[in-house]
Design a protein around this motif. Sequence first.
Motif, short mmCIF file in Angstrom:
data_model
loop_
_atom_site.label_atom_id
_atom_site.label_comp_id
_atom_site.label_asym_id
_atom_site.label_seq_id
_atom_site.Cartn_x
_atom_site.Cartn_y
_atom_site.Cartn_z
N GLU A 35 -2.75 24.96 -13.16
CA GLU A 35 -4.32 26.01 -12.63
C GLU A 35 -5.11 24.50 -12.93
OE1 GLU A 35 -6.83 29.32 -15.08
OE2 GLU A 35 -4.99 29.01 -15.70
N THR A 86 0.46 30.53 -9.48
CA THR A 86 0.03 30.32 -10.35
C THR A 86 -0.58 31.45 -11.43
OG1 THR A 86 0.04 27.82 -9.63
CG2 THR A 86 -1.06 28.49 -12.32
N LEU A 87 -1.76 32.13 -11.77
CA LEU A 87 -2.20 32.98 -12.09
C LEU A 87 -1.20 33.98 -12.94
CD1 LEU A 87 -6.10 32.92 -11.03
CD2 LEU A 87 -4.80 31.71 -13.37
N ARG A 120 -8.04 24.66 -9.73
CA ARG A 120 -9.55 24.88 -9.93
C ARG A 120 -10.33 23.47 -9.28
NH1 ARG A 120 -10.69 30.08 -11.47
NH2 ARG A 120 -8.62 30.75 -13.36
N LEU A 130 -2.95 28.93 -6.93
CA LEU A 130 -4.01 29.04 -7.61
C LEU A 130 -3.47 30.33 -7.91
CD1 LEU A 130 -6.25 28.77 -10.11
CD2 LEU A 130 -7.58 29.09 -8.68
N TRP A 157 -8.61 35.25 -5.71
CA TRP A 157 -8.20 34.16 -4.75
C TRP A 157 -6.74 34.85 -3.85
CZ3 TRP A 157 -10.75 30.13 -6.73
CH2 TRP A 157 -11.04 30.25 -7.67
N GLN A 175 2.06 33.54 -14.53
CA GLN A 175 1.09 33.79 -16.11
C GLN A 175 0.93 35.35 -16.47
OE1 GLN A 175 -2.30 30.14 -17.06
NE2 GLN A 175 -1.50 29.55 -14.83
N TYR A 231 3.93 23.41 -10.68
CA TYR A 231 4.32 24.83 -10.64
C TYR A 231 5.27 24.86 -10.64
CZ TYR A 231 4.77 29.51 -8.42
OH TYR A 231 5.05 30.44 -8.06
N ALA A 243 -5.52 36.01 -10.92
CA ALA A 243 -5.02 36.09 -9.32
C ALA A 243 -5.49 37.21 -7.49
CB ALA A 243 -3.47 36.35 -9.24
N LEU A 284 1.93 25.03 -15.69
CA LEU A 284 0.68 26.15 -14.85
C LEU A 284 -0.35 25.86 -16.27
CD1 LEU A 284 3.27 29.27 -15.17
CD2 LEU A 284 3.47 27.91 -12.95
#
Length: 146
Positions: free
Chosen positions: A96, A119-120, A100, A116, A132, A123, A87, A129, A92
């Motif tokens: 991810e 990270t989403l 997961r 997570l 999560w 992106q 990260y 996201a 990324l």
Amino acid sequence: MNNELSVHDSTMFNAYQPNGEVAADRWVTAMRLFDAGHVETPAEKWERARLLFESRDYVKAAELLAAVAGEVPFQTDLHLLLARAYYHSAQLGKAEARLRVIVDRAPVEHYAHLLLGRTLERQGRPDEAAPWLRLAAAFGGELAEV
């Protein structure tokens, strides 16, 4: 070099603590220079990777942690640190994928859910996201503001 921990010296051989004292790992590194027969254990690699991570050398930390992860595939803390290194080094997709796996293996690891989600978001996928981040907030005992 000033008396702060050098973030550019990935060997940590010349590193000093903020109080001017020599960093503790400097002596370990120096002693191993003279031990030709020493084979680094996964635990030692993990410790060295942690030191790289702490010195913000995320790319090298990720490389070393990825190697250790192959030797110790079910250690959640190691995989979480690897995901964090990915990260922070803007890898990324790898972060991810690793996260997961972690949330599948340890579904109540709230930090994995949070990372997570972040990270989403990073992106550009905020809709993916949101769940999560809500889970991370719920596991952390907070109200989600997502």
